[in-house]
Design an enzyme around this catalytic site. Structure first.
Site, mmCIF file in Angstrom:
data_model
loop_
_atom_site.group_PDB
_atom_site.id
_atom_site.type_symbol
_atom_site.label_atom_id
_atom_site.label_comp_id
_atom_site.label_asym_id
_atom_site.label_seq_id
_atom_site.Cartn_x
_atom_site.Cartn_y
_atom_site.Cartn_z
ATOM 1 N N ASN A 150 35.769 41.137 40.775
ATOM 2 C CA ASN A 150 35.233 41.591 39.468
ATOM 3 C C ASN A 150 36.033 41.133 38.192
ATOM 4 O OD1 ASN A 150 33.254 43.401 40.603
ATOM 5 N ND2 ASN A 150 34.907 44.681 41.313
ATOM 6 N N LYS B 66 38.747 35.037 35.940
ATOM 7 C CA LYS B 66 39.173 34.256 37.366
ATOM 8 C C LYS B 66 37.899 33.769 37.986
ATOM 9 C CE LYS B 66 42.425 37.298 39.410
ATOM 10 N NZ LYS B 66 42.343 38.365 40.702
ATOM 11 N N ASP C 241 44.388 38.624 46.441
ATOM 12 C CA ASP C 241 45.087 39.907 46.131
ATOM 13 C C ASP C 241 46.593 39.288 45.737
ATOM 14 O OD1 ASP C 241 45.547 42.335 45.197
ATOM 15 O OD2 ASP C 241 46.152 42.988 47.333
ATOM 16 N N THR C 242 47.124 39.860 44.677
ATOM 17 C CA THR C 242 48.668 39.456 44.275
ATOM 18 C C THR C 242 49.427 40.591 44.127
ATOM 19 O OG1 THR C 242 47.632 37.478 42.978
ATOM 20 C CG2 THR C 242 49.781 38.484 42.101
ATOM 21 N N GLY D 125 49.931 41.961 32.841
ATOM 22 C CA GLY D 125 50.668 42.468 33.865
ATOM 23 C C GLY D 125 52.325 42.340 33.601
HETATM 24 P P1 IMP Z 1 45.506 41.101 41.340
HETATM 25 O O1 IMP Z 1 45.478 41.129 42.822
HETATM 26 O O2 IMP Z 1 45.335 39.563 40.703
HETATM 27 O O3 IMP Z 1 44.537 42.110 40.536
HETATM 28 O O4 IMP Z 1 46.832 41.517 40.719
HETATM 29 C C1 IMP Z 1 47.173 42.840 40.999
HETATM 30 C C2 IMP Z 1 48.485 43.140 39.840
HETATM 31 O O5 IMP Z 1 49.519 42.413 39.952
HETATM 32 C C3 IMP Z 1 47.883 43.136 38.584
HETATM 33 O O6 IMP Z 1 47.199 44.157 38.091
HETATM 34 C C4 IMP Z 1 49.235 42.672 37.737
HETATM 35 O O7 IMP Z 1 49.914 44.043 37.480
HETATM 36 C C5 IMP Z 1 49.940 41.844 38.711
HETATM 37 N N1 IMP Z 1 49.974 40.535 38.424
HETATM 38 C C6 IMP Z 1 49.011 39.680 39.352
HETATM 39 N N2 IMP Z 1 49.273 38.500 38.821
HETATM 40 C C7 IMP Z 1 50.004 38.672 37.814
HETATM 41 C C8 IMP Z 1 50.557 37.640 36.645
HETATM 42 O O8 IMP Z 1 50.037 36.375 36.792
HETATM 43 N N3 IMP Z 1 51.252 37.944 36.022
HETATM 44 C C9 IMP Z 1 51.779 39.186 35.727
HETATM 45 N N4 IMP Z 1 51.353 40.316 36.541
HETATM 46 C C10 IMP Z 1 50.401 39.822 37.602
#
Ligand code: IMP
Length: 197
Positions: A14, A18, A74-75, A155
């Protein structure tokens, strides 16, 4: 007669930023579709306890319910001294409001007095094509600072110092961050795979 030869692929996210970024990188042979494009209004659940299972769950969800080849990411930030926390819970570490300041403060509080500051960002991408899954991973190693530095990014960027850099992610501009970031590494692997096939 007209044959449509571009490969259709759904990016199950969503996050519009990205999506646009990846669409540009993929180039002409692919038509990247968003969840909106395929009429998917669902908030795809991220209920699993690993990054792999969450990414995988989202890609399979689209393949099985909508019949499109799809990928999802996912990160998480994985901190050694906290046994890999916040990890898969990075977005909601300090509560459901997904507040970055609170998340960082919680990390700094938990690491107070701890000398092992090693951490890594890890991105996992799951690609489901014709019922087969491939996983791609991108990692950037670094350390957690004692205080926040920098205003860019999002983040945990202000407290993360990537290995070999004297700037935090939040002190870099987007192109500097994209040269080394976990997400960029994982997406480059995905794009290489898709464009070499
Ligand atoms: P997502 O899976 O990309 O939505 O990331 C999940 C969470 O990991 C985000 O809400 C951030 O808190 C953290 N995160 C992911 N990528 C980054 C980054 O590049 N820098 C800092 N925090 C990140």
């Amino acid at each position: 007669m007209f044959f449509y030869t571009k490969m259709l692929l759904v990016f199950a996210t969503n996050n519009r930023n990205k999506f646009n970024e990846i669409r540009d990188l993929l180039g002409g042979d692919f038509k990247l579709l968003s969840l909106d494009d395929i009429g998917c209004p669902d908030e795809i659940p991220e209920i699993h306890t690993t990054l792999e299972a969450n990414a995988s769950g989202k890609a399979w969800y689209i393949f099985q319910r909508y019949g499109y080849n799809a990928f999802a990411d996912d990160t998480g930030l994985e901190i050694d001294a906290l046994n890999g926390e916040p990890g898969v819970y990075s977005a909601r570490y300090a509560g459901n409001t997904k507040n970055s300041e609170k998340n960082m403060n919680k990390v700094l509080r938990k690491l107070h007095g701890i000398t092992n500051r090693k951490a890594q960002f890890r991105t996992v991408i799951s690609l489901v094509q014709e019922g087969k899954e491939i996983i791609f991973e991108g990692i950037v190693k670094g350390t957690i600072l004692n205080t926040k530095r920098g205003k860019s990014g999002f983040g945990y960027d202000p407290i993360f110092l990537p290995e070999g850099s004297d700037k935090t992610f939040a002190e870099m501009n987007l192109s500097e961050k994209n040269r080394i970031s976990h997400r960029a590494v994982a997406f480059r692997k995905l794009i290489e795979y898709l464009t070499e096939k």
